[in-house]
Design a protein around this motif. Structure first.
Motif, short mmCIF file in Angstrom:
data_model
loop_
_atom_site.label_atom_id
_atom_site.label_comp_id
_atom_site.label_asym_id
_atom_site.label_seq_id
_atom_site.Cartn_x
_atom_site.Cartn_y
_atom_site.Cartn_z
N PRO A 2 98.12 50.47 130.12
CA PRO A 2 97.88 51.90 130.26
C PRO A 2 99.15 52.71 130.04
N GLN A 3 98.93 53.91 129.53
CA GLN A 3 100.07 54.80 129.26
C GLN A 3 100.37 55.63 130.51
N GLY A 4 101.64 55.98 130.66
CA GLY A 4 102.03 56.86 131.75
C GLY A 4 101.62 58.29 131.42
N PRO A 5 101.57 59.15 132.44
CA PRO A 5 101.15 60.54 132.22
C PRO A 5 102.01 61.29 131.19
N ALA A 6 103.31 61.11 131.25
CA ALA A 6 104.18 61.83 130.30
C ALA A 6 103.93 61.36 128.88
N LYS A 7 103.75 60.08 128.70
CA LYS A 7 103.50 59.53 127.36
C LYS A 7 102.16 60.03 126.82
N LYS A 8 101.14 60.05 127.65
CA LYS A 8 99.82 60.52 127.22
C LYS A 8 99.89 62.02 126.89
N ARG A 9 100.58 62.78 127.71
CA ARG A 9 100.72 64.22 127.46
C ARG A 9 101.43 64.45 126.12
N ASN A 10 102.52 63.71 125.89
CA ASN A 10 103.25 63.83 124.62
C ASN A 10 102.38 63.45 123.44
N GLU A 11 101.54 62.43 123.61
CA GLU A 11 100.63 62.02 122.53
C GLU A 11 99.63 63.14 122.21
N ILE A 12 99.10 63.76 123.24
CA ILE A 12 98.15 64.87 123.04
C ILE A 12 98.83 66.00 122.28
N VAL A 13 100.04 66.38 122.71
CA VAL A 13 100.77 67.46 122.05
C VAL A 13 101.07 67.09 120.61
N SER A 14 101.49 65.86 120.39
CA SER A 14 101.82 65.40 119.03
C SER A 14 100.61 65.47 118.10
N ILE A 15 99.49 65.02 118.57
CA ILE A 15 98.27 65.05 117.75
C ILE A 15 97.83 66.50 117.53
N ALA A 16 97.91 67.33 118.57
CA ALA A 16 97.54 68.73 118.42
C ALA A 16 98.48 69.43 117.44
N TYR A 17 99.76 69.10 117.49
CA TYR A 17 100.75 69.68 116.58
C TYR A 17 100.42 69.32 115.14
N LYS A 18 100.18 68.06 114.89
CA LYS A 18 99.83 67.61 113.53
C LYS A 18 98.54 68.27 113.05
N HIS A 19 97.58 68.38 113.95
CA HIS A 19 96.31 69.03 113.61
C HIS A 19 96.55 70.51 113.25
N ALA A 20 97.37 71.19 114.05
CA ALA A 20 97.66 72.61 113.80
C ALA A 20 98.43 72.80 112.50
N GLN A 21 99.30 71.86 112.16
CA GLN A 21 100.03 71.95 110.89
C GLN A 21 99.07 71.88 109.70
N LYS A 22 98.07 71.04 109.82
CA LYS A 22 97.11 70.89 108.72
C LYS A 22 96.07 72.00 108.69
N GLU A 23 95.55 72.34 109.86
CA GLU A 23 94.39 73.23 109.93
C GLU A 23 94.67 74.61 110.52
N GLY A 24 95.84 74.80 111.12
CA GLY A 24 96.16 76.07 111.75
C GLY A 24 95.92 76.04 113.25
N LEU A 25 96.57 76.96 113.96
CA LEU A 25 96.44 77.02 115.41
C LEU A 25 95.01 77.32 115.86
N SER A 26 94.33 78.18 115.12
CA SER A 26 92.99 78.57 115.53
C SER A 26 91.99 77.42 115.44
N SER A 27 92.34 76.39 114.69
CA SER A 27 91.43 75.24 114.57
C SER A 27 91.54 74.28 115.75
N LEU A 28 92.54 74.48 116.59
CA LEU A 28 92.69 73.60 117.74
C LEU A 28 91.52 73.79 118.70
#
Length: 191
Positions: A2-28
């Motif tokens: 299992p991942q620790g809370p900080a690692k999971k939080r960073n993963e969520i932010v990282s995936i959201a960041y990549k998603h926003a780069q491709k699709e824009g902030l409003s697509s989040l």
């Protein structure tokens, strides 16, 4: 494992960041990010109380990536023996490229964000700018070719703020270089 809370939080932010780069902030959306992270929607709410908090983290990640990522950190940090003009050229080019991506991906969307999210984004932006001010001040103090009497007339910190504010205004106008500023600095600081 299992991942620790900080690692999971960073993963969520990282995936959201990549998603926003491709699709824009409003697509989040919490739903799409949960799906991409392979977690339940409720799990995201354990880390972010609402979508605005996640968007805030994505904007903060943008500015942190500019100032502190391994790719750009060397561009924004003083390199021993470097003169002010060379540093400013490198800084301007790095920021021009980064802000070009920001303009094309997110600028219009940031203007429509709620005030709290905008404020948090500005705080992240200011942290990046403070890093730039510090680097500029170090370069100014280390550049032995700068005329000391010119530095006596204006403190290195004040000069760093002036240089960055001038550069930032040029960047906002989407100018491809800051040659006028650099020419003025050469005339005023070097004899």
């Amino acid at each position: 494992m299992p991942q620790g809370p900080a690692k999971k939080r960073n993963e969520i932010v990282s995936i959201a960041y990549k998603h926003a780069q491709k699709e824009g902030l409003s697509s989040l959306s919490i739903r799409s990010i949960a799906k991409e992270c392979n977690i339940a929607i409720g799990t995201i709410y354990n880390y972010f109380p609402d979508k605005a908090a996640l968007v805030t983290e994505v904007i903060s990640a943008f500015w942190s990536n500019i100032a502190f990522s391994p790719e750009t950190r060397t561009c924004l940090n003083y390199q021993k023996g470097e003169n002010l003009i060379t540093f400013c050229e490198r800084l301007y080019n790095t920021m021009n490229q980064a802000l070009g991506q920001f303009r094309s991906n997110w600028l219009g969307e940031v203007n429509s964000l709620d005030p709290r999210t905008k404020q948090k984004g500005r705080e992240a932006e200011n942290a990046c700018f403070e890093h730039i001010y510090t680097s500029l001040e170090k370069v100014i103090q280390a550049d032995s070719a700068i005329n000391q009497s010119a530095l006596d007339a204006i403190h290195a910190q004040d000069l760093a703020y002036f240089i960055w504010n001038s550069m930032y205004n040029s960047l906002r106008r989407e100018e491809t270089n800051c040659s006028s500023l650099l020419s003025l600095l050469k005339l005023a600081l070097y004899s």
